[in-house]
Design an enzyme around this catalytic site. Sequence first.
Site, PDB file in Angstrom:
ATOM      1  N   GLY A   1      55.658  84.504  32.390  1.00 10.72           N
ATOM      2  CA  GLY A   1      56.160  83.138  32.403  1.00 10.72           C
ATOM      3  C   GLY A   1      57.553  83.088  31.803  1.00 10.72           C
TER       4      GLY A   1
ATOM      5  CB  THR B   1      61.058  80.500  36.252  1.00 12.18           C
ATOM      6  OG1 THR B   1      61.543  81.799  36.602  1.00 12.18           O
ATOM      7  CG2 THR B   1      61.867  79.440  36.961  1.00 12.18           C
TER       8      THR B   1
ATOM      9  CD  GLU C   1      60.915  91.088  38.387  1.00  9.51           C
ATOM     10  OE1 GLU C   1      61.953  90.683  37.835  1.00  9.51           O
ATOM     11  OE2 GLU C   1      59.864  90.431  38.412  1.00  9.51           O
TER      12      GLU C   1
HETATM   13  C1  LIG Z   1      57.257  82.238  45.103  1.00  7.86           C
HETATM   14  C2  LIG Z   1      57.959  82.427  43.797  1.00  7.86           C
HETATM   15  C3  LIG Z   1      57.401  83.209  42.816  1.00  7.86           C
HETATM   16  C4  LIG Z   1      58.023  83.339  41.577  1.00  7.86           C
HETATM   17  N1  LIG Z   1      57.384  84.038  40.565  1.00  7.86           N
HETATM   18  C5  LIG Z   1      57.883  83.964  39.311  1.00  7.86           C
HETATM   19  C6  LIG Z   1      57.141  84.502  38.203  1.00  7.86           C
HETATM   20  O1  LIG Z   1      56.055  85.076  38.370  1.00  7.86           O
HETATM   21  N2  LIG Z   1      57.633  84.317  36.952  1.00  7.86           N
HETATM   22  C7  LIG Z   1      58.819  83.676  36.723  1.00  7.86           C
HETATM   23  O2  LIG Z   1      59.202  83.543  35.570  1.00  7.86           O
HETATM   24  N3  LIG Z   1      59.563  83.186  37.751  1.00  7.86           N
HETATM   25  C8  LIG Z   1      59.114  83.313  39.027  1.00  7.86           C
HETATM   26  N4  LIG Z   1      59.832  82.777  40.077  1.00  7.86           N
HETATM   27  C9  LIG Z   1      61.093  82.075  39.801  1.00  7.86           C
HETATM   28  C10 LIG Z   1      62.328  82.790  40.347  1.00  7.86           C
HETATM   29  O3  LIG Z   1      62.660  83.864  39.523  1.00  7.86           O
HETATM   30  C11 LIG Z   1      63.434  81.721  40.436  1.00  7.86           C
HETATM   31  O4  LIG Z   1      63.083  80.836  41.492  1.00  7.86           O
HETATM   32  C12 LIG Z   1      64.801  82.326  40.693  1.00  7.86           C
HETATM   33  O5  LIG Z   1      65.235  83.072  39.575  1.00  7.86           O
HETATM   34  C13 LIG Z   1      65.841  81.239  41.014  1.00  7.86           C
HETATM   35  O6  LIG Z   1      65.808  80.239  40.041  1.00  7.86           O
HETATM   36  P1  LIG Z   1      65.684  78.693  40.465  1.00  7.86           P
HETATM   37  O7  LIG Z   1      64.589  78.606  41.482  1.00  7.86           O
HETATM   38  O8  LIG Z   1      65.548  77.879  39.255  1.00  7.86           O
HETATM   39  O9  LIG Z   1      67.017  78.401  41.198  1.00  7.86           O
HETATM   40  P2  LIG Z   1      68.342  77.785  40.522  1.00  7.86           P
HETATM   41  O10 LIG Z   1      68.698  78.549  39.308  1.00  7.86           O
HETATM   42  O11 LIG Z   1      68.165  76.316  40.406  1.00  7.86           O
HETATM   43  O12 LIG Z   1      69.387  78.099  41.661  1.00  7.86           O
HETATM   44  C14 LIG Z   1      69.365  77.413  42.911  1.00  7.86           C
HETATM   45  C15 LIG Z   1      70.402  78.030  43.824  1.00  7.86           C
HETATM   46  O13 LIG Z   1      71.693  77.895  43.235  1.00  7.86           O
HETATM   47  C16 LIG Z   1      72.322  79.145  43.131  1.00  7.86           C
HETATM   48  N5  LIG Z   1      73.136  79.195  41.902  1.00  7.86           N
HETATM   49  C17 LIG Z   1      72.772  78.802  40.660  1.00  7.86           C
HETATM   50  N6  LIG Z   1      73.785  79.012  39.803  1.00  7.86           N
HETATM   51  C18 LIG Z   1      74.789  79.574  40.512  1.00  7.86           C
HETATM   52  C19 LIG Z   1      76.094  80.063  40.195  1.00  7.86           C
HETATM   53  N7  LIG Z   1      76.583  80.024  38.949  1.00  7.86           N
HETATM   54  N8  LIG Z   1      76.853  80.574  41.187  1.00  7.86           N
HETATM   55  C20 LIG Z   1      76.400  80.613  42.452  1.00  7.86           C
HETATM   56  N9  LIG Z   1      75.174  80.177  42.816  1.00  7.86           N
HETATM   57  C21 LIG Z   1      74.365  79.680  41.866  1.00  7.86           C
HETATM   58  C22 LIG Z   1      71.219  80.172  43.099  1.00  7.86           C
HETATM   59  O14 LIG Z   1      71.672  81.414  43.595  1.00  7.86           O
HETATM   60  C23 LIG Z   1      70.170  79.543  44.018  1.00  7.86           C
HETATM   61  O15 LIG Z   1      70.432  79.909  45.351  1.00  7.86           O
HETATM   62  C24 LIG Z   1      59.260  82.698  41.344  1.00  7.86           C
HETATM   63  C25 LIG Z   1      59.844  81.930  42.368  1.00  7.86           C
HETATM   64  C26 LIG Z   1      59.219  81.776  43.572  1.00  7.86           C
HETATM   65  C27 LIG Z   1      59.839  80.897  44.625  1.00  7.86           C
END
Ligand SMILES: Cc1cc2nc3c(=O)[nH]c(=O)nc-3n(C[C@H](O)[C@H](O)[C@H](O)COP(=O)(O)OP(=O)(O)OC[C@H]3O[C@@H](n4cnc5c(N)ncnc54)[C@H](O)[C@@H]3O)c2cc1C
Length: 388
Positions: free
Chosen positions: A124, A126, A246
């Site tokens: 956990g 995110t 990872e």
């Molecule tokens: C199916 C699934 C399983 C997952 N499993 C896990 C898990 O087991 N444990 C866990 O902790 N997390 C998990 N995650 C979370 C995953 O690691 C995050 O979704 C990922 O790191 C992106 O974060 P966010 O979704 O908050 O996107 P955001 O950080 O909100 O970003 C949204 C978009 O904006 C872009 N962006 C943001 N900032 C910038 C910047 N400075 N410059 C350019 N582009 C930018 C990003 O590239 C992205 O395309 C999972 C996600 C999914 C969808």
Amino acid sequence: MPTDRADADHAEIRAAVRALCRDFPGEYWRRLDAAREYPTEFVRALTRAGWLAVLIPEEFGGSGLGVAAAAAVLEEIHAAGCNGAACHAQIYTMGTLLRHGSAEQKAKFLPQIARGALRLQAFGVTEPGSGSDTTALRTTARRDGDAWVIDGQKVWTSRAEHSDLMLLLARTAPRGELAKRTEGLSVFLVDMREAVGKGLTIRPIRTMMNHATTELFFDGLRIPAASLVGEEGRGFRYILDGMNAERILIAAECLGDLRWFVDKATAYAKERVVFGRPIGQNQGIQFPIARAWAQGQGAALMVGRAAQLFDAGEACGAEANMAKLLASEAAWQAAEACVQTHGGFGFAEEFDVERKFRETRLYQVAPVSTNLILAYLAEHVLGLPRSY
Ligand SMILES: Cc1cc2nc3c(=O)[nH]c(=O)nc-3n(C[C@H](O)[C@H](O)[C@H](O)COP(=O)(O)OP(=O)(O)OC[C@H]3O[C@@H](n4cnc5c(N)ncnc54)[C@H](O)[C@@H]3O)c2cc1C
């Protein structure tokens, strides 16, 4: 099969994993996908065969192999049309415990994880307000006597319903009071069996593919003081340490997906006759598949290089990130070519193409998005100013 890697590194491992996967054909995954059910039998079979304990040292009951071997396992799973996302975290999440846990924690948990008596499938990190920007996380852990009290929320915590333990990253010092924003976060090993219903609520999230992901709500959850992994306040670094493994392993899954798409597309292109000749005779069909294949071969070299450096204990941040970037994009190119080659049948569930198409799309977003990898490379490899 044109893309069989029987003569590649770890040939015996690859052959054994392929043999196991033959018991889990497309119908199995289709049935689970439709019901959004967890592949319990598949994960059990991998666990019994020891494939999820490849990285655990022999002294703790694992195989003591490296990331290159683990990559071979996951690549073959995906090349066979199966989905390692149901259990890949069991392979690498324990690395945080292995590298930073106390001797007691390691002796207590690692042998049980190795033999499958305990599942450490969930991590956990995110939160709704912090994905890419991990250090903005707000879930807190407060020390109270012989316990830590957890409050907050996580999102996208995958496999939480199918795990006994969870690695949790929480804030143990307020962000505003610290010299560096990477300080003040700590890692905990949470026993989910004790926690659910006593301060921890798990809510499944339905996604475009069958992924068993959830959101978690912590409301005064009390966990023993001994749940802290390593030193208080150094958790961000510990989590970062595990990210290279990872990324390499997810990249290996993408290579497997790529092989599956290319095999499926070439087989169909040879047999489908339109205008009196196989569609595979048209360059418009051949070229996208050939291009994806070539991109995949380049990505495979980078995955191999990153794994080699990781296993030698050398820095591999750039290589692990590039491996994940290149492999996820190559797999997506292959997915796109495979759908297009199949025409209308690319959309029919019984061909499995649309299911794999949905599954492989994830890897350009998670566990780290393509943009964040590019930002990393720009800053740390090219020396450009930090953009975020
Ligand atoms: C199916 C699934 C399983 C997952 N499993 C896990 C898990 O087991 N444990 C866990 O902790 N997390 C998990 N995650 C979370 C995953 O690691 C995050 O979704 C990922 O790191 C992106 O974060 P966010 O979704 O908050 O996107 P955001 O950080 O909100 O970003 C949204 C978009 O904006 C872009 N962006 C943001 N900032 C910038 C910047 N400075 N410059 C350019 N582009 C930018 C990003 O590239 C992205 O395309 C999972 C996600 C999914 C969808």
